[in-house]
Design a protein around this motif. Structure first.
Motif, PDB file in Angstrom:
ATOM      1  N   GLU A 170       0.847  -1.021  -0.208  1.00  0.00           N
ATOM      2  CA  GLU A 170       0.426   0.296  -0.188  1.00  0.00           C
ATOM      3  C   GLU A 170       1.140   1.481  -0.144  1.00  0.00           C
ATOM      4  OE1 GLU A 170      -2.661   0.152   3.170  1.00  0.00           O
ATOM      5  OE2 GLU A 170      -4.549  -1.693   2.044  1.00  0.00           O
ATOM      6  N   PHE A 171       1.871   1.434   0.601  1.00  0.00           N
ATOM      7  CA  PHE A 171       2.719   2.472   1.095  1.00  0.00           C
ATOM      8  C   PHE A 171       3.459   3.076  -0.607  1.00  0.00           C
ATOM      9  CE2 PHE A 171       6.116  -0.235   1.565  1.00  0.00           C
ATOM     10  CZ  PHE A 171       7.353   0.050   0.562  1.00  0.00           C
ATOM     11  N   LEU A 172       4.210   1.755  -1.234  1.00  0.00           N
ATOM     12  CA  LEU A 172       4.704   1.614  -2.577  1.00  0.00           C
ATOM     13  C   LEU A 172       3.215   2.731  -2.983  1.00  0.00           C
ATOM     14  CD1 LEU A 172       6.561  -0.965  -3.031  1.00  0.00           C
ATOM     15  CD2 LEU A 172       7.387   0.953  -2.144  1.00  0.00           C
ATOM     16  N   ALA A 201      10.442   2.085  -4.585  1.00  0.00           N
ATOM     17  CA  ALA A 201      11.148   1.411  -4.081  1.00  0.00           C
ATOM     18  C   ALA A 201      13.047   1.078  -3.570  1.00  0.00           C
ATOM     19  CB  ALA A 201      11.248   0.273  -4.557  1.00  0.00           C
ATOM     20  N   GLU A 202      14.028   1.421  -4.366  1.00  0.00           N
ATOM     21  CA  GLU A 202      14.573   1.949  -4.982  1.00  0.00           C
ATOM     22  C   GLU A 202      15.606   2.609  -3.320  1.00  0.00           C
ATOM     23  OE1 GLU A 202      15.916   2.383  -9.003  1.00  0.00           O
ATOM     24  OE2 GLU A 202      15.622   0.119  -9.079  1.00  0.00           O
ATOM     25  N   GLN A 203      14.450   3.982  -3.253  1.00  0.00           N
ATOM     26  CA  GLN A 203      15.056   5.125  -3.150  1.00  0.00           C
ATOM     27  C   GLN A 203      14.967   3.903  -1.343  1.00  0.00           C
ATOM     28  OE1 GLN A 203      13.205   8.376  -3.913  1.00  0.00           O
ATOM     29  NE2 GLN A 203      14.489   9.226  -5.463  1.00  0.00           N
ATOM     30  N   ARG A 204      13.790   4.100  -1.072  1.00  0.00           N
ATOM     31  CA  ARG A 204      13.014   3.505   0.507  1.00  0.00           C
ATOM     32  C   ARG A 204      13.633   2.463   0.774  1.00  0.00           C
ATOM     33  NH1 ARG A 204       8.271   4.968   1.899  1.00  0.00           N
ATOM     34  NH2 ARG A 204       8.175   3.407   4.366  1.00  0.00           N
ATOM     35  N   ARG A 251      17.304   3.387   1.823  1.00  0.00           N
ATOM     36  CA  ARG A 251      16.831   4.574   2.825  1.00  0.00           C
ATOM     37  C   ARG A 251      17.272   3.888   4.140  1.00  0.00           C
ATOM     38  NH1 ARG A 251      12.343   7.965   3.550  1.00  0.00           N
ATOM     39  NH2 ARG A 251      11.290   5.807   4.483  1.00  0.00           N
ATOM     40  N   ASP A 252      15.604   2.595   4.005  1.00  0.00           N
ATOM     41  CA  ASP A 252      16.042   1.796   5.364  1.00  0.00           C
ATOM     42  C   ASP A 252      16.568   0.731   5.712  1.00  0.00           C
ATOM     43  OD1 ASP A 252      14.070   3.761   5.874  1.00  0.00           O
ATOM     44  OD2 ASP A 252      12.107   1.943   4.566  1.00  0.00           O
ATOM     45  N   LYS A 253      17.337   0.968   4.922  1.00  0.00           N
ATOM     46  CA  LYS A 253      18.840  -0.927   4.346  1.00  0.00           C
ATOM     47  C   LYS A 253      17.508  -2.101   4.463  1.00  0.00           C
ATOM     48  CE  LYS A 253      22.109   1.644   5.053  1.00  0.00           C
ATOM     49  NZ  LYS A 253      23.159   2.375   4.025  1.00  0.00           N
ATOM     50  N   LEU A 254      15.900  -2.379   3.424  1.00  0.00           N
ATOM     51  CA  LEU A 254      15.453  -2.945   3.184  1.00  0.00           C
ATOM     52  C   LEU A 254      14.954  -3.456   1.879  1.00  0.00           C
ATOM     53  CD1 LEU A 254      12.647  -2.073   5.582  1.00  0.00           C
ATOM     54  CD2 LEU A 254      14.641  -4.372   6.099  1.00  0.00           C
ATOM     55  N   ASP A 255      15.400  -4.977   1.976  1.00  0.00           N
ATOM     56  CA  ASP A 255      14.506  -5.156  -0.108  1.00  0.00           C
ATOM     57  C   ASP A 255      13.572  -4.692  -0.774  1.00  0.00           C
ATOM     58  OD1 ASP A 255      14.637  -5.393  -2.771  1.00  0.00           O
ATOM     59  OD2 ASP A 255      15.129  -7.475  -1.814  1.00  0.00           O
ATOM     60  N   TYR A 256      12.842  -4.076  -0.899  1.00  0.00           N
ATOM     61  CA  TYR A 256      11.250  -3.223  -1.818  1.00  0.00           C
ATOM     62  C   TYR A 256      11.057  -3.756  -2.324  1.00  0.00           C
ATOM     63  CZ  TYR A 256      10.876  -0.720   2.698  1.00  0.00           C
ATOM     64  OH  TYR A 256      10.992  -0.368   3.917  1.00  0.00           O
ATOM     65  N   SER A 257      12.400  -4.255  -3.986  1.00  0.00           N
ATOM     66  CA  SER A 257      12.285  -4.508  -4.934  1.00  0.00           C
ATOM     67  C   SER A 257      10.957  -5.793  -5.278  1.00  0.00           C
ATOM     68  CB  SER A 257      13.720  -5.477  -5.244  1.00  0.00           C
ATOM     69  OG  SER A 257      13.935  -6.305  -4.808  1.00  0.00           O
ATOM     70  N   SER A 258      10.812  -6.652  -4.262  1.00  0.00           N
ATOM     71  CA  SER A 258       9.514  -8.115  -4.345  1.00  0.00           C
ATOM     72  C   SER A 258       8.299  -7.284  -4.475  1.00  0.00           C
ATOM     73  CB  SER A 258       9.539  -9.111  -4.019  1.00  0.00           C
ATOM     74  OG  SER A 258       9.940  -8.930  -2.558  1.00  0.00           O
ATOM     75  N   SER A 259       8.166  -6.322  -3.469  1.00  0.00           N
ATOM     76  CA  SER A 259       7.259  -5.288  -3.790  1.00  0.00           C
ATOM     77  C   SER A 259       6.689  -5.129  -4.476  1.00  0.00           C
ATOM     78  CB  SER A 259       7.110  -4.321  -1.829  1.00  0.00           C
ATOM     79  OG  SER A 259       7.005  -5.898  -0.738  1.00  0.00           O
ATOM     80  N   ALA A 260       7.889  -3.958  -4.392  1.00  0.00           N
ATOM     81  CA  ALA A 260       7.127  -3.123  -6.155  1.00  0.00           C
ATOM     82  C   ALA A 260       7.090  -3.942  -7.435  1.00  0.00           C
ATOM     83  CB  ALA A 260       8.738  -2.381  -6.094  1.00  0.00           C
ATOM     84  N   ALA A 261       7.831  -5.542  -7.525  1.00  0.00           N
ATOM     85  CA  ALA A 261       7.827  -6.114  -8.811  1.00  0.00           C
ATOM     86  C   ALA A 261       6.441  -6.621  -8.405  1.00  0.00           C
ATOM     87  CB  ALA A 261       8.193  -6.640  -8.743  1.00  0.00           C
TER      88      ALA A 261
END
Length: 559
Positions: free
Chosen positions: A267-269, A299-302, A305-315
């Motif tokens: 949702e946040f993305l 997703a890349e910027q967050r 910044r957060d040292k987390l991988d958001y790539s799967s959520s973005a995909a």
């Protein structure tokens, strides 16, 4: 006193304060349930006709049961043979709910709180008086919608005409079980609104493709404003599913959440990406591709910044958007169904949604209603001008078939179209946006939505749950009329609300255009399959299109 022949004699007060009882032999069988009678009483120096509606009828004297025991012999013959002196034989006690006398200045009924005394004569209300006091307008005058005639009187004797101004501003509901004639009645009302006396600007949301036959209106002279080509001619525009498109950038964040069914982790993305594209350089022309690109960037910027991988959520979110893009024809990068194409005085636009997914139907209706309401608000407040997207200088009426799909009731059943629909029903009157709801299941329709429709047309309803929902939502209809709901025949309707002076039971008139909501006659179509022409056609097709026989590869032993 009037020279009119009385139909009965007052007996006394009824069980309720606004009721009285009279006795009648009813030789002519004129005192039907729902019939109108009156008594005369002097008020302020004038002789007033205090009108009431018959709400109950009970026999107080009938022929003895023994006279009825042999079906081969008429009871009257038995009575004459033995010298029975009952005379008239049958006598009825009739209960009447007092409506009052009609005040021509106030244009409403006034209850004088003076019931008839015992022995006062009771009269049947003449048809010409009923036609004048039941209706707020007469058929054929500006702002009238002639839907039929009073059911208790002969055909056409007491026409029933709704005041279009009232239901166009305070909203309309047509409620009935399947097969009771609700779509037929809607067609009658649409015909009336497109006549030269109204010249309506209206949209019909048609989930099942039942209203296409309304285009016959354009060829019928009953709807023309005069013989000259320059005179008024109504237009009916049918938009089939391939013509119903919403531009990507016209979708709200709520629309996207509803379409994509986004999990909480994504949702946040979506929220942040939507805010970026809808407020950036392309805010009025962004596309799904822009949205996906922004989601990937965020997703890349967050992630950094957060040292987390958001790539799967973005995909995953990108996959949902891509699936919507390729599975739906309703949403496009640039094509958009604008208000100017839909709304114009003298035009009825039929939005055929029959081949569109239900969730997409709800989003389409949400977008169009939102844009319509915003345009009317902006125009009325002088914040938009001719040429602007949010400019609509005339009132509009939207008729929603299968309304329970767009505003369902019950907890956890809210859909994306409910919010804007409730807002228009509550506030649309101030800005000239009227809503008409048609539903076969009032029990599944949001109770607040139904209660906001001030003019109600209620047809046959058998389901007890639906009856209870109608009774709780409709305040202006008496219990005696609601008790009629299961017994109504097809085409009979109870009409109540500000469009008439009092609730009535009416018979719907015949349509001028063909009805498009007919059921398929399966036995007839099956029979047609075996007709001589159909058999011959299949034989001819078989001659030209012989299927190629598969090669028989089965091993066969040789001699």
């Amino acid at each position: 006193m009037s020279a009119t022949t009385p139909v009965g004699t007052a007996k006394g007060p009824g069980e309720k304060p606004h009721e009285y009882v009279f006795i009648s032999p009813d030789h002519d069988q004129a005192i039907k349930q729902g019939e109108y009678v009156y008594y005369e009483v002097p008020i302020d120096g004038q002789e007033r006709h205090v009108i009431g509606r018959v709400v109950g009828r009970t026999p107080v004297r009938l022929l003895p049961d023994a006279f009825l025991s042999d079906p081969q012999v008429a009871p009257d013959a038995v009575a004459d043979l033995i010298g029975y002196e009952g005379g008239g034989h049958e006598i009825f006690e009739v209960v009447v709910a007092i409506m009052g006398y009609f005040d021509q200045t106030l244009k409403t009924f006034v209850n004088p709180r003076i019931p008839p005394r015992s022995g006062w004569p009771i009269y049947l209300v003449p048809s010409e008086i009923l036609a004048r006091v039941l209706n707020r307008c007469t058929p054929g005058e500006q702002g009238s919608a002639h839907i039929g005639w009073l059911l208790s009187r002969p055909k056409g004797e007491v026409p029933i005409a709704l005041a279009a101004k009232e239901f166009l501003s305070t909203h309309l509901a047509i409620i009935a079980s399947t097969g009771s004639g609700k779509s037929y009645l809607a067609g009658v009302i649409i015909e009336e609104l497109l006549k030269p006396t109204n010249k309506a600007c209206m949209l019909i949301v048609d989930p099942h493709g039942e209203y296409e036959t309304l285009d016959h209106i354009m060829a019928r002279q009953e709807f023309w404003g005069g013989p000259n080509p320059s005179s008024y001619r109504p237009k009916v525009k049918v938009l089939h599913p391939d013509k119903v498109t919403i531009r990507h950038s016209a979708l709200s964040l709520s629309d996207l959440h509803y379409l994509l069914e986004v999990p909480e982790r994504q949702e946040f993305l979506l929220n942040e990406a939507y805010r970026k594209v809808s407020s950036g350089e392309k805010r009025n022309r962004w596309t799904f591709a822009d949205l996906v690109e922004e989601i990937t960037r965020i997703a890349e910027q967050r992630g950094e910044r957060d040292k987390l991988d958001y790539s799967s959520s973005a995909a995953a979110l990108g996959w949902r958007i891509d699936r919507l893009l390729h599975s739906s024809r309703s949403f496009h990068e640039s094509r958009h169904l604008g208000l100017a194409e839909i709304f114009e005085p003298g035009q009825c636009t039929v939005l055929d949604l029959s081949e569109i997914d239900k969730r997409e139907q709800q989003v389409i209706v949400s977008v169009l209603l939102r844009h319509l309401y915003e345009a009317r608000v902006e125009t009325e407040h002088g914040r938009s001008q001719d040429g602007d997207n949010k400019y609509l200088p005339y009132p509009a009426f939207v008729l929603l078939e299968e309304a329970h799909h767009f505003a369902p009731g019950g907890e956890g059943t809210s859909v994306v179209s409910s919010k804007i629909l409730k807002q228009i029903l509550a506030e649309g009157r101030k800005f000239g946006v009227g809503i008409g709801l048609i539903s076969q299941r009032p029990g599944k329709l949001d109770a607040d939505v139904l209660s906001q429709c001030m003019t109600q047309c209620i047809m046959r309803i058998v389901n007890p749950v639906d009856q209870a929902n109608v009774a709780s939502a409709v305040e202006s209809v008496g219990r005696d009329l609601l008790d009629e709901l299961p017994a109504l025949s097809k085409g009979q309707v109870i009409v109540a609300g500000p469009s008439l002076n009092t609730p009535v039971l009416a018979q719907v008139r015949e349509r001028l255009t063909p009805h498009g909501g007919q059921d398929i006659d399966a036995p007839r179509e099956w029979d047609a399959y075996f007709s001589e022409q159909a058999v011959q056609r299949r034989q001819e097709e078989a001659t030209f299109y012989q299927p190629q026989r598969p090669v028989d590869r089965m091993f066969r032993p040789t001699d």
